[in-house]
Design an enzyme around this catalytic site. Structure first.
Site, PDB file in Angstrom:
ATOM      1  N   GLU A 272      23.825  41.252  38.847  1.00  0.00           N
ATOM      2  CA  GLU A 272      22.814  42.037  38.946  1.00  0.00           C
ATOM      3  C   GLU A 272      21.839  41.623  39.905  1.00  0.00           C
ATOM      4  O   GLU A 272      21.267  42.474  40.992  1.00  0.00           O
ATOM      5  CB  GLU A 272      21.738  42.286  37.698  1.00  0.00           C
TER       6      GLU A 272
ATOM      7  N   GLU B 298      27.112  41.267  28.891  1.00  0.00           N
ATOM      8  CA  GLU B 298      25.965  41.065  27.683  1.00  0.00           C
ATOM      9  C   GLU B 298      26.279  41.499  26.493  1.00  0.00           C
ATOM     10  O   GLU B 298      25.858  41.250  25.388  1.00  0.00           O
ATOM     11  CB  GLU B 298      24.873  41.881  28.289  1.00  0.00           C
TER      12      GLU B 298
HETATM   13  N1  CAA Z   1      23.254  30.704  30.319  1.00  0.00           N
HETATM   14  C1  CAA Z   1      23.119  29.326  30.130  1.00  0.00           C
HETATM   15  N2  CAA Z   1      23.944  28.339  30.391  1.00  0.00           N
HETATM   16  C2  CAA Z   1      25.274  28.908  30.891  1.00  0.00           C
HETATM   17  C3  CAA Z   1      25.405  30.027  31.259  1.00  0.00           C
HETATM   18  C4  CAA Z   1      24.212  31.215  31.109  1.00  0.00           C
HETATM   19  N3  CAA Z   1      24.462  32.464  31.401  1.00  0.00           N
HETATM   20  N4  CAA Z   1      26.503  30.160  31.611  1.00  0.00           N
HETATM   21  C5  CAA Z   1      27.289  29.122  31.606  1.00  0.00           C
HETATM   22  N5  CAA Z   1      26.301  28.251  31.156  1.00  0.00           N
HETATM   23  C6  CAA Z   1      26.582  26.648  30.893  1.00  0.00           C
HETATM   24  C7  CAA Z   1      27.253  26.559  29.613  1.00  0.00           C
HETATM   25  O1  CAA Z   1      26.458  26.391  28.577  1.00  0.00           O
HETATM   26  C8  CAA Z   1      27.780  25.124  29.869  1.00  0.00           C
HETATM   27  O2  CAA Z   1      26.777  24.255  29.647  1.00  0.00           O
HETATM   28  P1  CAA Z   1      27.165  22.768  28.876  1.00  0.00           P
HETATM   29  O3  CAA Z   1      27.869  22.136  29.576  1.00  0.00           O
HETATM   30  O4  CAA Z   1      25.768  22.250  28.569  1.00  0.00           O
HETATM   31  O5  CAA Z   1      27.651  23.220  27.532  1.00  0.00           O
HETATM   32  C9  CAA Z   1      27.745  24.993  31.530  1.00  0.00           C
HETATM   33  O6  CAA Z   1      27.059  26.272  32.024  1.00  0.00           O
HETATM   34  C10 CAA Z   1      29.447  25.300  31.952  1.00  0.00           C
HETATM   35  O7  CAA Z   1      29.844  26.469  31.294  1.00  0.00           O
HETATM   36  P2  CAA Z   1      31.288  26.464  30.709  1.00  0.00           P
HETATM   37  O8  CAA Z   1      31.571  25.257  29.925  1.00  0.00           O
HETATM   38  O9  CAA Z   1      31.012  27.693  29.689  1.00  0.00           O
HETATM   39  O10 CAA Z   1      32.228  26.832  31.639  1.00  0.00           O
HETATM   40  P3  CAA Z   1      33.471  27.469  31.745  1.00  0.00           P
HETATM   41  O11 CAA Z   1      34.515  27.192  33.159  1.00  0.00           O
HETATM   42  O12 CAA Z   1      34.337  27.268  30.678  1.00  0.00           O
HETATM   43  O13 CAA Z   1      33.286  29.047  31.689  1.00  0.00           O
HETATM   44  C11 CAA Z   1      32.111  31.055  32.028  1.00  0.00           C
HETATM   45  C12 CAA Z   1      32.555  29.858  32.440  1.00  0.00           C
HETATM   46  C13 CAA Z   1      33.271  32.055  31.715  1.00  0.00           C
HETATM   47  C14 CAA Z   1      31.245  31.806  33.134  1.00  0.00           C
HETATM   48  C15 CAA Z   1      31.073  30.800  30.785  1.00  0.00           C
HETATM   49  O14 CAA Z   1      30.430  29.748  31.265  1.00  0.00           O
HETATM   50  C16 CAA Z   1      30.301  31.848  30.534  1.00  0.00           C
HETATM   51  O15 CAA Z   1      30.924  32.889  29.731  1.00  0.00           O
HETATM   52  N6  CAA Z   1      29.189  32.163  30.611  1.00  0.00           N
HETATM   53  C17 CAA Z   1      28.046  33.123  30.092  1.00  0.00           C
HETATM   54  C18 CAA Z   1      28.531  34.456  30.942  1.00  0.00           C
HETATM   55  C19 CAA Z   1      27.310  35.486  30.506  1.00  0.00           C
HETATM   56  O16 CAA Z   1      27.521  35.944  29.186  1.00  0.00           O
HETATM   57  N7  CAA Z   1      26.338  35.917  30.933  1.00  0.00           N
HETATM   58  C20 CAA Z   1      25.461  36.817  30.851  1.00  0.00           C
HETATM   59  C21 CAA Z   1      24.364  36.391  30.273  1.00  0.00           C
HETATM   60  S1  CAA Z   1      23.214  37.482  29.720  1.00  0.00           S
HETATM   61  C22 CAA Z   1      22.538  38.071  30.890  1.00  0.00           C
HETATM   62  O17 CAA Z   1      22.752  37.792  32.168  1.00  0.00           O
HETATM   63  C23 CAA Z   1      21.456  39.332  30.625  1.00  0.00           C
HETATM   64  C24 CAA Z   1      21.036  40.149  31.853  1.00  0.00           C
HETATM   65  O18 CAA Z   1      21.334  41.476  31.983  1.00  0.00           O
HETATM   66  C25 CAA Z   1      20.273  39.432  32.860  1.00  0.00           C
END
Ligand code: CAA
Length: 257
Positions: free
Chosen positions: A111, A131
């Protein structure tokens, strides 16, 4: 202002913002929001600069809004603070903003990229609105802007399944303007921004305003707006210089007036 979650630099006439929360894959919390908007407002006010680039790391442009920050919010808190409204500050920036996207641009990351004026992606970029997997929906514009970029069918697919789109699909779908090798991403984006910044800054800003108007109005009103702004450009010294330079077969030298 000192920044903790972003790195703010200038490269000649280009302002560069690099998201810098590597441990959280550049998740966008309220501090990041405040710092990005403040940095962009400062760039917008700096008449030495003509364009802006926002980028992240090679692994993540931004992995979304910060889930850990928002997970315990109540409805009334979200409503009273009008959660995410602050991002509208970015859409009021008048100079062009290029998103240079490498790695994950998910949720709020996708976004944020779409709030910029165009997106240059590296060949490893991945876009998504996951999301739905968190029990919510996009809240920073994804349901509206993604639909305008890629059309209803693909936007529904992305928002309802939460799947990611790779760079090739994003380019095919019109989400990104170009795809470049990951190693060249930031330099390519800065090169594009520098090219823009060498044109007449008022002409560039008026052009951005006119293209953005097409999202907000009917075709007839948009065309009228375009014509009026086009007419106004004949008051610019830069219009006289640009057209004289063409006629005299020399490069234009814009004075930004
Ligand atoms: N918020 C907070 N922390 C996040 C994050 C997020 N969106 N995305 C990643 N992190 C953090 C993880 O919690 C992790 O922290 P810790 O080491 O303290 O556990 C760190 O970043 C590294 O992430 P991963 O270990 O998960 O890394 P990965 O390489 O295994 O996976 C990923 C990468 C697929 C991007 C995975 O991190 C993921 O799925 N992240 C969330 C994606 C998501 O759902 N985004 C949407 C958020 S909601 C939103 O954005 C609402 C809106 O409309 C504005």
């Amino acid at each position: 202002m000192t920044y903790e979650t972003i790195i703010v630099e200038t490269r000649s006439k280009v302002g560069l913002v690099t998201l810098n929360r590597p441990k959280a894959l550049n998740a966008l919390n309220s501090q990041v929001l405040g710092e990005i908007v403040a940095a962009l407002q400062a760039f917008d006010a700096n008449m030495e600069l003509g364009a802006i680039v926002i980028t992240g790391s090679e692994k993540a442009f931004a992995a979304g809004a910060d889930i850990k920050e928002m997970q315990s919010k109540s409805y009334v808190e979200a409503y009273l603070e009008d959660f995410f409204v602050g991002w509208e500050g970015l859409t009021r920036i008048r100079k062009p903003i290029i998103a240079a996207v490498s790695g994950y641009a998910l949720g709020g990351g996708c976004e944020l990229a779409m709030m910029c004026d165009f997106i240059i992606a590296s060949d490893n970029a991945k876009f998504g609105q996951p999301e739905i997997t968190l029990g919510v929906m996009p809240g920073m514009g994804g349901s509206q802007r993604l639909t305008r970029f890629v059309g209803k069918s693909k936007a529904m697919d992305m928002c309802l399944t939460g799947r990611m789109m790779d760079a090739a699909e994003a380019e095919r779908s019109g989400l990104v303007s170009r795809v470049v090798p990951a190693a060249d991403l930031v330099e390519e984006a800065i090169k594009a921004a520098a090219k823009i910044a060498d044109f007449s800054i008022p002409a560039v800003m008026m052009t951005k305003e006119a293209v953005n108007r097409s999202y907000e109005t009917t075709l007839a009103e948009g065309l009228r707006f375009e014509r009026r702004v086009f007419h106004a450009m004949f008051a610019l010294d830069d219009q006289k210089e640009g057209m004289a330079a063409f006629a005299e077969k020399r490069p234009a030298s814009f004075r930004n007036r």
